[in-house]
Scaffold this motif. Structure first.
Motif, PDB file in Angstrom:
ATOM      1  N   GLY A 137       0.814  -1.204   0.000  1.00 14.22           N
ATOM      2  CA  GLY A 137       0.000   0.000   0.000  1.00 14.22           C
ATOM      3  C   GLY A 137       0.848   1.254   0.000  1.00 14.22           C
ATOM      4  N   ASP A 138       0.233   2.358  -0.383  1.00 14.36           N
ATOM      5  CA  ASP A 138       0.924   3.647  -0.458  1.00 14.36           C
ATOM      6  C   ASP A 138       1.376   4.135   0.910  1.00 14.36           C
ATOM      7  OD1 ASP A 138       1.730   5.185  -2.552  1.00 14.36           O
ATOM      8  OD2 ASP A 138      -0.298   5.696  -3.190  1.00 14.36           O
ATOM      9  N   ASN A 139       0.671   3.670   1.947  1.00 11.22           N
ATOM     10  CA  ASN A 139       0.927   4.185   3.284  1.00 11.22           C
ATOM     11  C   ASN A 139       1.942   3.337   4.056  1.00 11.22           C
ATOM     12  OD1 ASN A 139      -0.770   2.043   3.296  1.00 11.22           O
ATOM     13  ND2 ASN A 139      -2.299   2.928   4.666  1.00 11.22           N
ATOM     14  N   ASN A 140       2.712   2.489   3.373  1.00 13.57           N
ATOM     15  CA  ASN A 140       3.784   1.764   4.056  1.00 13.57           C
ATOM     16  C   ASN A 140       4.840   2.775   4.487  1.00 13.57           C
ATOM     17  OD1 ASN A 140       3.170  -0.985   4.220  1.00 13.57           O
ATOM     18  ND2 ASN A 140       3.644  -1.316   2.065  1.00 13.57           N
ATOM     19  N   PRO A 141       5.530   2.612   5.616  1.00 15.24           N
ATOM     20  CA  PRO A 141       5.226   1.540   6.547  1.00 15.24           C
ATOM     21  C   PRO A 141       4.157   1.929   7.574  1.00 15.24           C
ATOM     22  CG  PRO A 141       7.278   2.612   7.166  1.00 15.24           C
ATOM     23  CD  PRO A 141       6.752   3.340   5.959  1.00 15.24           C
ATOM     24  N   GLN A 142       3.197   1.040   7.777  1.00 17.63           N
ATOM     25  CA  GLN A 142       2.222   1.186   8.851  1.00 17.63           C
ATOM     26  C   GLN A 142       2.824   0.566  10.110  1.00 17.63           C
ATOM     27  OE1 GLN A 142      -1.522  -0.561   7.844  1.00 17.63           O
ATOM     28  NE2 GLN A 142      -2.004   0.963   6.278  1.00 17.63           N
ATOM     29  N   PRO A 143       2.265   0.896  11.285  1.00 17.41           N
ATOM     30  CA  PRO A 143       2.835   0.309  12.505  1.00 17.41           C
ATOM     31  C   PRO A 143       2.725  -1.210  12.535  1.00 17.41           C
ATOM     32  CG  PRO A 143       0.876   1.651  12.988  1.00 17.41           C
ATOM     33  CD  PRO A 143       1.210   1.863  11.548  1.00 17.41           C
ATOM     34  N   ASP A 144       1.607  -1.764  12.093  1.00 13.87           N
ATOM     35  CA  ASP A 144       1.494  -3.223  12.031  1.00 13.87           C
ATOM     36  C   ASP A 144       0.407  -3.624  11.047  1.00 13.87           C
ATOM     37  OD1 ASP A 144      -0.891  -2.735  13.385  1.00 13.87           O
ATOM     38  OD2 ASP A 144       0.019  -3.073  15.337  1.00 13.87           O
ATOM     39  N   LEU A 145       0.522  -4.848  10.567  1.00 14.64           N
ATOM     40  CA  LEU A 145      -0.412  -5.377   9.579  1.00 14.64           C
ATOM     41  C   LEU A 145      -0.878  -6.752  10.021  1.00 14.64           C
ATOM     42  CD1 LEU A 145       1.643  -4.528   6.363  1.00 14.64           C
ATOM     43  CD2 LEU A 145      -0.548  -3.492   6.945  1.00 14.64           C
ATOM     44  N   ASP A 146      -2.134  -7.074   9.715  1.00  7.43           N
ATOM     45  CA  ASP A 146      -2.632  -8.427   9.958  1.00  7.43           C
ATOM     46  C   ASP A 146      -3.698  -8.742   8.912  1.00  7.43           C
ATOM     47  OD1 ASP A 146      -4.984  -7.158  10.767  1.00  7.43           O
ATOM     48  OD2 ASP A 146      -4.551  -7.372  12.906  1.00  7.43           O
ATOM     49  N   GLU A 147      -4.506  -9.755   9.194  1.00 10.57           N
ATOM     50  CA  GLU A 147      -5.479 -10.239   8.201  1.00 10.57           C
ATOM     51  C   GLU A 147      -6.529  -9.209   7.815  1.00 10.57           C
ATOM     52  OE1 GLU A 147      -3.892 -13.826  10.350  1.00 10.57           O
ATOM     53  OE2 GLU A 147      -4.656 -11.874  10.984  1.00 10.57           O
TER      54      GLU A 147
END
Length: 315
Positions: A137-147
C-alpha cells in the motif's frame, strides 16, 4: 474443536498437481479422507507431484481433470464432496504473472466459488491466497499489519506488482461471491513458499527489497502450510483470513542466505558489523493462525504438526 474422525468425509483438492495441492492430497489420504484430486491442463501419468498411484490401488483417491475455466468440469470434481481446498495455478501456456493474469485468476475464482454454491454437499471452502494480498500500500510503513489489511490495487498496478494484484483481486472476488452465496469460506494468506525449485524469477519476489525494509517479508515451509490448510478446514471455529508464515526475513544474515539460495552464482555483498546486527521490526502478525493451530494441535487431530513445524516468531 475438530471432530474425532474424518474417515467418511470426501473432499476435493484443486489444483492437485501443484506442490501444495499434491502434498495436501497425500496428507488428507493419510488421515483418512476420501479425496477428489482435480488436476488442470496437466497430462496425468499415474502421479501427482511426487505421489505415485498405481492402477487405482488407493480406493480413497479419485482423479479428475478440472479446468477452472470450464464450469462443468469443476462441478464434476466437487460432486459429493463436503469441502474444497482451492489454489490457483497459472495456465501452462502462461506460467508467469503479468498485467493480464489478474483477469484469469479472477475468472477462475468466480467459477470455482459459484460451482461450490451449486454443490449442495459443500460445507466449507479453504481458499489459498497470499501475503502479497495484505502487505502492499501507499501508506507503508504502517505500525502493524494483519489479516484485516488488504493490498492497495491501484498501488500494485502502479508498481507492476502483478502477483499481489492478482491475489488481491481474486481473493476479494471470492469473498464477495462467497458472502453473496452463503458459502462458508476461509482463506490462507501464505508467505513465500520455500522449496528446492524456488528461483529469483518467482513473482512473489517482485518488491522483495521493499518487503524486507518494511518488515513484511515472510516465508513458509510446505509442511506448515499444509497443516494450516487442514487445521482451518477441520476447526469449526475458523473464520475469515489467516496469515500463514513461520519465518520472517528481518535480519541482514537472513536476506543474504535467501539471496544465495535464489542466485547461487552471485557473490554476496560485503556487510558492515552494523548491518550484520540490525534487526528490522516485524510488522506482520500471524497470531490469529498460531492460536488456532495451538488449540488444534492439543486436540490431537494433527499429531505430527509439532514435529514438522519450526517455532514461529512472536511479535
Amino acid at each position: 474443536m475438530a471432530p474425532a474422525s474424518f474417515h467418511h468425509e470426501k473432499v476435493c483438492v484443486m489444483d492437485a498437481s501443484g506442490r501444495l495441492g499434491s502434498n495436501l492430497v497425500e496428507r488428507l489420504l493419510q488421515i483418512g479422507y476420501t479425496v477428489h484430486a482435480a488436476v488442470q491442463g496437466h497430462v496425468f501419468h499415474g502421479h501427482i507431484g511426487d505421489l505415485k498411484f498405481n492402477g487405482g490401488e488407493n480406493k480413497k483417491l479419485k482423479i479428475f481433470h478440472a479446468d477452472p475455466f470450464d464450469y462443468q468440469s469443476i462441478t464434476d470434481a466437487l460432486k459429493g464432496c463436503s469441502g474444497l481446498f482451492y489454489a490457483f495455478e497459472p495456465p501452462e501456456d502462461q506460467p508467469t504473472y503479468d498485467e493480464f493474469m489478474a483477469e484469469e485468476e479472477v475468472r477462475a475464482a468466480h467459477n470455482v466459488i459459484e460451482a461450490c454454491a451449486q454443490t449442495d454437499t459443500i460445507d466449507k471452502v479453504v481458499f489459498t491466497s497470499s501475503a502479497t494480498a495484505v502487505v502492499w500500500g501507499d501508506n507503508n510503513p504502517q505500525p502493524d499489519l494483519d489479516e484485516r489489511h488488504w493490498s492497495d490495487v491501484n498501488f500494485c498496478r502502479k508498481l507492476k506488482l502483478w502477483h499481489a494484484l492478482s491475489k488481491t483481486v481474486a481473493e476479494k472476488t471470492a469473498w464477495a461471491l462467497a458472502m453473496d452465496r452463503g458459502i462458508n469460506m476461509v482463506s490462507i494468506n501464505g508467505g513465500l513458499l520455500m522449496g528446492p525449485n524456488l528461483s529469483i524469477t518467482h513473482p512473489y519476489l517482485k518488491g522483495a527489497a521493499e518487503m524486507y525494509e518494511y518488515g513484511t517479508f515472510v516465508t513458509v515451509d510446505l509442511n506448515f502450510l499444509v497443516d494450516a490448510h487442514i487445521c482451518v478446514f477441520q476447526d469449526v471455529s475458523s473464520y475469515g483470513r489467516y496469515l500463514c508464515f513461520n519465518h520472517v526475513i528481518n535480519r541482514h544474515e537472513d536476506a543474504i542466505q535467501l539471496a544465495r539460495l535464489l542466485s547461487p552464482s552471485t557473490p554476496s555483498p560485503p556487510q558492515s558489523d552494523e548491518e550484520a546486527n540490525t534487526i528490522i521490526q516485524q510488522r506482520l502478525s500471524n497470531k490469529k493462525l498460531n492460536k488456532l493451530m495451538e488449540d488444534f494441535e492439543s486436540g490431537g487431530a494433527l499429531e505430527d504438526w509439532s514435529q514438522n513445524s519450526p517455532s514461529t516468531i512472536e511479535i
